[in-house]
Design an enzyme around this catalytic site. Structure first.
Site, PDB file in Angstrom:
ATOM      1  N   ALA A   1       0.817  -1.211   0.000  1.00  0.00           N
ATOM      2  CA  ALA A   1       0.000   0.000   0.000  1.00  0.00           C
ATOM      3  C   ALA A   1       0.852   1.263   0.000  1.00  0.00           C
ATOM      4  CB  ALA A   1      -0.924  -0.015   1.213  1.00  0.00           C
ATOM      5  N   CYS A   2       2.056   1.185   0.583  1.00  0.00           N
ATOM      6  CA  CYS A   2       2.911   2.372   0.654  1.00  0.00           C
ATOM      7  C   CYS A   2       3.458   2.778  -0.713  1.00  0.00           C
ATOM      8  CB  CYS A   2       4.060   2.141   1.641  1.00  0.00           C
ATOM      9  SG  CYS A   2       4.973   0.624   1.395  1.00  0.00           S
ATOM     10  N   HIS A   3       3.251   1.929  -1.736  1.00  0.00           N
ATOM     11  CA  HIS A   3       3.686   2.286  -3.086  1.00  0.00           C
ATOM     12  C   HIS A   3       2.498   2.452  -4.028  1.00  0.00           C
ATOM     13  CE1 HIS A   3       7.643   1.451  -1.636  1.00  0.00           C
ATOM     14  NE2 HIS A   3       7.449   0.157  -1.549  1.00  0.00           N
TER      15      HIS A   3
END
Length: 360
Positions: free
Chosen positions: A297-299
């Site tokens: 999710a962080c990308h």
């Protein structure tokens, strides 16, 4: 868009987690119903029942108050396209006289590949012994967010100066913690924010007692039950990969988390179903029950581009864009696997039939 929302029980208590109006299973997936089956445990885990009880108790009982700039230069190293992990010699070769910190994640959040942290620490400490008193000591940090709750993590074995964890990766609240070896003495810690001195002036503000208690309970459960958690997740993950091979065949799959000579997390399967129209996002949109992701999710700000982690690990572009990250949890069952395999099978069929009709 709400998809088969339902309430699932976890350890005898009802649990409903709504995110974008999609209900995720918090404990036991009900494979016999039409409920969605959650397989994105590397993204986040439900809060364990005992953790909820601890947080609730802390909210009720422990509600009182518990008490010049510069620009750093960073060197980024690639992972090996053979092993999928950082090479120790590359780390040592990148060290310069001004190097003061080496930071490497313990386990990759997309492939699950484990990094050789202990060996890196040993080699860096040997370099420190060769440095004169005028040269800064190299400190070592590892991000253990994906590792805690899935494998044994001991700062003494790793040899790091700093280690970070976050609760929502191991069935705790969304709060993090930083381990520091000898805070303020052997390992420096500088505040990012300034204000009150409640936390020895390392961080201002009143401590969040309920979340701290919840994180502690989640960590306690990991220490107590790690062997059971890890063996179950590996058994189910291996069963998942066997079923994928059985249904789709070896020539139709590419396991992006299989790297020769590397170990990986016991719960993680990153796989691509090969085909010109079978991009991961498209396949997931056609799934009726499977809740999973195409990467971290962080990308997610990268849009529809394939994961840079997979591309940097040597996965071809057309394979990487078909990637699905399937990560099982403590309550994922083989029956859940059977259900999502059928879901994937129908989704792939729908996509391929639709593409064939569009091409006519």
């Amino acid at each position: 868009m709400e998809r088969n929302a339902c309430t699932i029980t976890t350890d005898g208590l009802p649990f409903t987690q709504s995110y974008q109006k999609v209900t995720a299973t918090g404990g036991r997936n009900d494979s016999s119903s039409n409920c969605s089956i959650y397989m994105d445990y590397n993204a986040t885990t439900p809060v364990n029942t005992e953790v909820i009880e601890t947080v609730t108790e802390a909210l009720q009982v422990a509600w009182g108050n518990p008490s010049s700039s510069y620009t750093p230069e960073a060197t980024f190293l690639p992972v090996s396209k053979v092993t999928g992990c950082i090479e120790v010699d590359d780390v040592i070769g990148a060290v310069r006289p001004t190097t003061c910190l080496v930071s490497v994640m313990l386990a990759n959040n997309e492939t699950g590949v484990l990094m050789p942290i202990a060996e890196i620490c040993q080699r860096v400490k040997a370099l420190n012994q060769q440095r004169d008193t005028e040269t800064p000591r190299i400190l070592l940090h590892t991000d253990a967010a994906q590792a805690v709750g899935k494998l044994r993590v001991d700062v003494r074995d790793l040899g790091v100066d700093y280690l970070t964890i976050v609760g929502h990766k191991f069935y705790g609240p969304r709060i993090g913690a930083l381990y520091v070896r000898g805070p303020g003495t052997s390992s420096p810690v500088y505040p990012m924010f300034f204000g009150g001195g409640q936390e020895r002036k390392f961080r201002p503000g009143t401590e969040n007692t309920p979340m701290i208690a919840g994180l502690g309970k989640a960590a306690e459960l990991v220490v107590r039950n790690l062997e059971v958690y890890a063996s179950h997740m590996q058994e189910v993950r291996d069963y998942l990969e066997e079923k994928l091979l059985t249904v789709f065949g070896k020539d139709k799959l590419h396991f992006n988390s299989h790297f020769k000579g590397s170990n990986r997390l016991p719960n993680t399967c990153n796989v691509s179903i090969l085909g010109p129209n079978l991009q991961g996002r498209k396949v997931l949109l056609h799934c009726r029950r499977l809740l999973a992701s195409v990467g971290a999710a962080c990308h997610s700000d990268k849009g529809n581009r394939p994961s840079h982690i997979l591309l940097n690990s040597g996965i071809p572009y057309d394979v990487a864009e078909n990637a699905l990250r399937l990560s099982v949890g403590r309550a994922t069952s083989k029956e859940d696997v059977d259900a999502i395999i059928e879901d994937l099978k129908q989704a792939v069929n729908e996509v391929e039939v639709g593409a064939a009709q569009a091409g006519q």
